[in-house]
Scaffold this active site. Structure first.
Site, PDB file in Angstrom:
ATOM      1  CD  GLU A   6      37.409  33.319  62.597  1.00  0.00           C
ATOM      2  OE1 GLU A   6      37.727  32.156  62.284  1.00  0.00           O
ATOM      3  OE2 GLU A   6      38.053  33.992  63.425  1.00  0.00           O
ATOM      4  CG  LEU A   7      37.816  32.833  55.232  1.00  0.00           C
ATOM      5  CD1 LEU A   7      38.803  33.104  54.111  1.00  0.00           C
ATOM      6  CD2 LEU A   7      36.534  33.623  55.037  1.00  0.00           C
ATOM      7  CD1 TRP A  19      23.539  30.378  54.572  1.00  0.00           C
ATOM      8  CD2 TRP A  19      23.448  28.464  55.724  1.00  0.00           C
ATOM      9  NE1 TRP A  19      24.194  29.412  53.841  1.00  0.00           N
ATOM     10  CE2 TRP A  19      24.155  28.236  54.511  1.00  0.00           C
ATOM     11  CE3 TRP A  19      23.265  27.391  56.598  1.00  0.00           C
ATOM     12  CZ2 TRP A  19      24.672  26.982  54.167  1.00  0.00           C
ATOM     13  CZ3 TRP A  19      23.786  26.146  56.275  1.00  0.00           C
ATOM     14  CH2 TRP A  19      24.475  25.946  55.068  1.00  0.00           C
ATOM     15  CG  ASN A  20      27.010  27.820  59.856  1.00  0.00           C
ATOM     16  OD1 ASN A  20      27.040  29.051  59.862  1.00  0.00           O
ATOM     17  ND2 ASN A  20      28.063  27.096  60.192  1.00  0.00           N
ATOM     18  CD  GLU A  61      33.679  23.535  54.965  1.00  0.00           C
ATOM     19  OE1 GLU A  61      33.434  23.522  56.174  1.00  0.00           O
ATOM     20  OE2 GLU A  61      33.934  24.594  54.338  1.00  0.00           O
ATOM     21  CD  GLU A 115      20.944  38.298  52.491  1.00  0.00           C
ATOM     22  OE1 GLU A 115      21.298  39.480  52.716  1.00  0.00           O
ATOM     23  OE2 GLU A 115      21.760  37.339  52.463  1.00  0.00           O
ATOM     24  CD  GLU A 159      34.157  35.774  64.587  1.00  0.00           C
ATOM     25  OE1 GLU A 159      33.697  36.705  63.927  1.00  0.00           O
ATOM     26  OE2 GLU A 159      33.631  34.638  64.633  1.00  0.00           O
ATOM     27  CE  LYS A 202      25.062  39.716  53.615  1.00  0.00           C
ATOM     28  NZ  LYS A 202      24.055  38.617  53.820  1.00  0.00           N
ATOM     29  N   GLY A 261      32.315  32.835  56.470  1.00  0.00           N
ATOM     30  CA  GLY A 261      31.695  32.222  55.299  1.00  0.00           C
ATOM     31  C   GLY A 261      32.702  31.443  54.478  1.00  0.00           C
ATOM     32  CB  SER A 262      32.484  30.246  51.005  1.00  0.00           C
ATOM     33  OG  SER A 262      32.433  31.417  50.215  1.00  0.00           O
TER      34      SER A 262
END
Length: 477
Positions: free
Chosen positions: A252-253, A153-154, A382, A180, A459, A177, A230-231
């Site tokens: 990509e964590l 979401w960031n 983090e 949300e 990426e 996805k 994500g995390s």
């Protein structure tokens, strides 16, 4: 100018499934706490249908020429720019960042479409000279197959585009996805692709229970590749599940980026850059700076200037003029900031800021912890919010030891006017991205990826297309 928040739907081939047809959950404006939309929750049948649709669409899309793929992606970039203000308002309304930052994200997304549009024309095979007279040896390039992608979401637009664009450029279909909390921006991007001529079913969009969707897609036989941002814990779980089914993954964590400030710099200039870099997007940036290690000779001056800049940042609703930092994207991040601050105060560290702002929305002060016990929670987890840690060091080796003493290695930064000192820092820092006298380490044309538990794969850049391609060796006797 305000825009109407669009209806949120699942996209499965030609089907658009809204909240009235499924169980739903609210989409909330982080600046006000008000509900702005309803999100449909995908069922197990929806997940299965999306994978099957992507599988069918792939058989046709893979045969589409690279020239046509290029044209569609470039058309989508133009459509994004044409809808810039609607998109910016949508991103800010559902995620919180100021409109200026949202517009920058839209331009980066359009450039990402354009970069991978041209990469579609640059994915070459090769000829290998044969040891046998009259024989031919070829390496052919093919798309890997349907992709399942999961975006956070960031950065709700660019994180989706970084997965959609290379997949389409390579000839893959995709089920994505997005988060949300921030569904609207990706749906507008898909509309732009369809307007540019993308066949329906090549991109499908699901929302709902993240664990159910990820597990359902990864287990689907149609899906050949996974991409996740994500995390660390979630990424490791998905990578393990993908490996169980023999599917390649790009992960990509998280990050927890160190910044080494040496004593030969213009301290005031670096402090101003640090504040702008740290508090961008309210600190919710995976490759953003977090741990500032400052050489003792300039430590006091840097800390004072950095704190002054932090106090001066205008916090508020990102849709209003003059706002420099918006709310955090959700209440979970505010609670996390409060926990980190309470831990720092218990340990006797200095705290600048550290308070929630207002009675509505997810606003938190730009915050600096200084002279803090290295065992503090914020050094080992983090923060992912508007929280910076500042500590002094004496020798370069000490700074490198502290910078590298962590389980992640996404980005790192060093500030020095000496080429020799810069080189020593670059060689010593353990990270996939290194910024020297800058906090900018991500462009469409450059590889983005970390080491250690920050994930694997890239990426962006020519490296960003490779995970979506497979090589086939052909020997013709």
């Amino acid at each position: 100018m305000a825009h109407a928040y669009r209806e949120i739907t699942l996209i499965i081939g030609k089907s658009r499934i809204g909240a009235a047809e499924r169980h739903s959950r609210p989409v909330v404006d982080p600046a006000t706490g008000e509900t702005i939309g309803e999100l449909p929750i995908a069922t197990a049948d929806d997940i299965r249908a999306a994978a099957e649709t992507a599988g069918r669409a792939y058989e046709q899309w893979r045969k589409t020429s690279s020239h046509q793929r290029q044209s569609i992606l470039r058309g989508a970039a133009a459509a994004l720019r044409a809808r810039r203000e609607e998109l910016a308002w949508t991103i800010t309304t559902e995620q919180g960042k100021p409109l200026a930052e949202s517009r920058g994200e839209i331009e980066a997304s359009a450039e990402t479409f354009e970069w991978f549009a041209d990469e579609a024309r640059r994915s070459y095979g090769r000829i290998i000279p044969s040891r046998f007279p009259g024989n031919r040896q070829l390496v052919e390039i093919e798309p890997v197959g349907p992709v399942a992608a999961f975006a956070p979401w960031n950065f709700p637009l660019i994180n989706s585009i970084r997965k959609i664009a290379p997949a389409l450029a390579a000839g893959c279909s995709i089920v994505i996805k997005p988060a949300e909390e921030t569904p609207g921006a990706t749906l507008i991007a898909v509309e732009c692709l369809l307007e540019a001529g993308l066949p329906e079913g090549v991109v499908n969009v699901l929302y709902g229970n993240p664990a159910e969707i990820s597990e359902g897609l990864i287990r689907s036989p149609e899906i050949r590749k996974i991409s996740f941002t994500g995390s660390v814990p979630v990424g490791q779980s998905l990578a393990a599940l993908a490996a169980t089914h023999g599917k390649r993954s790009t992960m990509e964590l998280g990050g927890h980026a160190p910044v080494i400030v040496l004593d030969d710099v213009d301290t005031a200039q670096v402090a101003a850059m640090a504040a702008a870099g740290k508090f961008r997007n309210a600190g919710q940036v995976c490759n953003g700076a977090t741990r500032f290690y400052v050489q003792r000779g300039v430590y006091d001056a840097f800390l004072a200037a950095f704190a002054d800049h932090a106090r001066a940042i205008v916090v508020g609703d990102g849709r209003k003029d003059g706002v420099q930092m918006g709310p955090l994207a959700n209440d979970r991040r505010v609670l996390a900031m409060e926990r980190f601050t309470a831990d720092a105060r218990r340990r006797g560290g200095g705290v600048v800021g550290g308070e929630r702002l207002g009675n509505a929305g997810n606003f938190f002060q730009p915050t600096i912890f200084h002279d803090l016990d290295p065992k503090a929670d914020a050094y080992h987890t983090e923060p992912f919010g508007p929280l910076a840690l500042v500590a002094p060091f004496d020798e370069e080796a000490e700074a490198l030891q502290r910078a590298n003493d962590i389980n992640v290695g996404l980005s790192s930064f060093v500030f020095s006017d000496s080429a020799k000192r810069q080189r020593r820092m670059i060689d010593g820092l353990q990270a996939g991205l290194v910024g020297v006298n800058t906090f900018t380490v991500s462009f469409p044309e450059t590889p983005f990826g970390g080491i250690k538990e920050s994930g694997h794969g890239h990426e962006g850049g020519s490296e960003g297309l490779e995970p979506y391609l497979v090589k086939k060796f052909v020997h013709v006797a």
